[in-house]
Scaffold this active site. Sequence first.
Site, PDB file in Angstrom:
ATOM      1  N   GLY A   1       0.361  12.135 -16.967  1.00 27.85           N
ATOM      2  CA  GLY A   1      -0.129  13.409 -17.480  1.00 27.85           C
ATOM      3  C   GLY A   1       0.449  13.723 -18.843  1.00 27.85           C
ATOM      4  O   GLY A   1       1.631  13.498 -19.088  1.00 27.85           O
TER       5      GLY A   1
ATOM      6  N   GLY B   1       9.487  11.492 -33.933  1.00 28.65           N
ATOM      7  CA  GLY B   1      10.917  11.245 -33.995  1.00 28.65           C
ATOM      8  C   GLY B   1      11.228   9.758 -33.975  1.00 28.65           C
ATOM      9  O   GLY B   1      12.091   9.270 -34.713  1.00 28.65           O
TER      10      GLY B   1
ATOM     11  N   GLY C   1       6.148   8.484 -12.437  1.00 26.10           N
ATOM     12  CA  GLY C   1       5.518   7.176 -12.305  1.00 26.10           C
ATOM     13  C   GLY C   1       5.863   6.242 -13.452  1.00 26.10           C
ATOM     14  O   GLY C   1       6.056   5.033 -13.253  1.00 26.10           O
ATOM     15  N   SER C   2       5.957   6.796 -14.652  1.00 22.47           N
ATOM     16  CA  SER C   2       6.317   5.995 -15.824  1.00 22.47           C
ATOM     17  C   SER C   2       7.734   5.456 -15.703  1.00 22.47           C
ATOM     18  O   SER C   2       8.027   4.321 -16.097  1.00 22.47           O
ATOM     19  CB  SER C   2       6.193   6.851 -17.091  1.00 22.47           C
TER      20      SER C   2
ATOM     21  N   ILE D   1       5.236  18.122 -17.747  1.00 23.00           N
ATOM     22  CA  ILE D   1       5.388  19.561 -17.569  1.00 23.00           C
ATOM     23  C   ILE D   1       5.990  19.889 -16.202  1.00 23.00           C
ATOM     24  O   ILE D   1       6.462  21.008 -15.976  1.00 23.00           O
ATOM     25  CB  ILE D   1       4.063  20.327 -17.737  1.00 23.00           C
ATOM     26  N   ASP D   2       6.004  18.919 -15.280  1.00 22.98           N
ATOM     27  CA  ASP D   2       6.458  19.180 -13.914  1.00 22.98           C
ATOM     28  C   ASP D   2       7.968  19.398 -13.815  1.00 22.98           C
ATOM     29  O   ASP D   2       8.439  19.994 -12.852  1.00 22.98           O
ATOM     30  CB  ASP D   2       6.079  18.024 -12.993  1.00 22.98           C
TER      31      ASP D   2
ATOM     32  N   GLY E   1       2.662  21.072 -11.053  1.00 21.27           N
ATOM     33  CA  GLY E   1       4.054  20.809 -10.733  1.00 21.27           C
ATOM     34  C   GLY E   1       4.248  19.648  -9.787  1.00 21.27           C
ATOM     35  O   GLY E   1       5.361  19.239  -9.513  1.00 21.27           O
TER      36      GLY E   1
ATOM     37  N   GLU F   1       0.673  23.502  -6.519  1.00 16.29           N
ATOM     38  CA  GLU F   1      -0.535  22.754  -6.173  1.00 16.29           C
ATOM     39  C   GLU F   1      -0.398  22.015  -4.844  1.00 16.29           C
ATOM     40  O   GLU F   1       0.669  21.510  -4.497  1.00 16.29           O
ATOM     41  CB  GLU F   1      -0.878  21.753  -7.286  1.00 16.29           C
TER      42      GLU F   1
ATOM     43  N   ARG G   1      -7.815  38.344  -6.035  1.00 16.42           N
ATOM     44  CA  ARG G   1      -8.626  37.361  -6.736  1.00 16.42           C
ATOM     45  C   ARG G   1      -7.808  36.078  -6.915  1.00 16.42           C
ATOM     46  O   ARG G   1      -6.617  36.141  -7.214  1.00 16.42           O
ATOM     47  CB  ARG G   1      -9.076  37.890  -8.102  1.00 16.42           C
TER      48      ARG G   1
ATOM     49  N   GLN H   1      -2.560  24.995 -18.647  1.00 15.94           N
ATOM     50  CA  GLN H   1      -1.101  24.891 -18.555  1.00 15.94           C
ATOM     51  C   GLN H   1      -0.537  23.804 -19.468  1.00 15.94           C
ATOM     52  O   GLN H   1       0.554  23.935 -20.000  1.00 15.94           O
ATOM     53  CB  GLN H   1      -0.695  24.594 -17.111  1.00 15.94           C
TER      54      GLN H   1
END
Length: 302
Positions: free
Chosen positions: A13, A24, A106-107, A128-129, A171, A222, A243, A251
């Site tokens: 992701g 960098g 995973g990477s 982002i997790d 996440g 999630e 709602r 995100q």
Amino acid sequence: MKIKNIAVLTSGGDAPGMNSAIFGIFSACQDNGINLYGVYNGFDGLIDNKFRLITFDMLDGRTNRGGSILKSARSKRFKKQSYFKKAISNLNLNKIDALIVIGGDGSTRACIELRDNGVKVISLPGTIDNDLNFTYTIGFDTATNNIVNAVDNIMDSLATFGYGTVIKLMGRDCPDLVESCAKALHTKYTITKKDFDIAPLIKSIKKNHDDCHLPPVVLVLEDCIDCNELSKILEEKCKFPFRAHILGYVQRGGSPSAFDRKYGFSAGEYAVDALINGKHGFAVGMVGSSITSKSFEDIIKF
């Protein structure tokens, strides 16, 4: 051995700040007379031999954008031995002395396999997790800001009508994003496990609504529960409207925060400096407020 050629790829992701990390790495390579090659489409690019020499013109004006200029992929082929061997063969074919991988859990696991097969590899935590064992991962700060801004906008409208809301967040298996956003949004209603007890949630929402008439915000990690279904249950039990909202890729998108720009750039520089000094086979990330290194195995949380 002197490092002449380094390759970099982004995997899994996308995370805001990945491009800053690439810049960098590029900047440090330029300062030390090293060629930097971008591998397009993550580990699939290693298999398909998608290497391209990175120049300043390719990066100019794009390093502070979200996403990844090198694209990304979740490679199923890389887990197969025949394709894995082809990836290593392409690294050798392009005379790559070392590989830098920007990605998440995973990477990192893929980097362990590469290291164990003789590849000089370093990973940077881009996800982002925040599900790697560093204080923060690249992209987490931006995603938190994106979520807080989005929920603020949603509640400006819903609060007018006294509606509650259930919001699904990303996440994966890690609750950090939900918990960080809950603090920033001043809500105590979070669901981060599939086996949660809904009764205390209903009781607390009803009490606070009766006492203060504050529209509740329920943040859901999630895959814990269907947000539309939860919204219906809360509306029925609490006796006022709810709602459901799924923020999705809002995100992860957008320009990285100043924090993620600095973090990515500094981690990229650190990785190149380590390779120049003959160090590799680990991850580079933030512990406290400092950039440092940890073994691949030490940063895997789940």
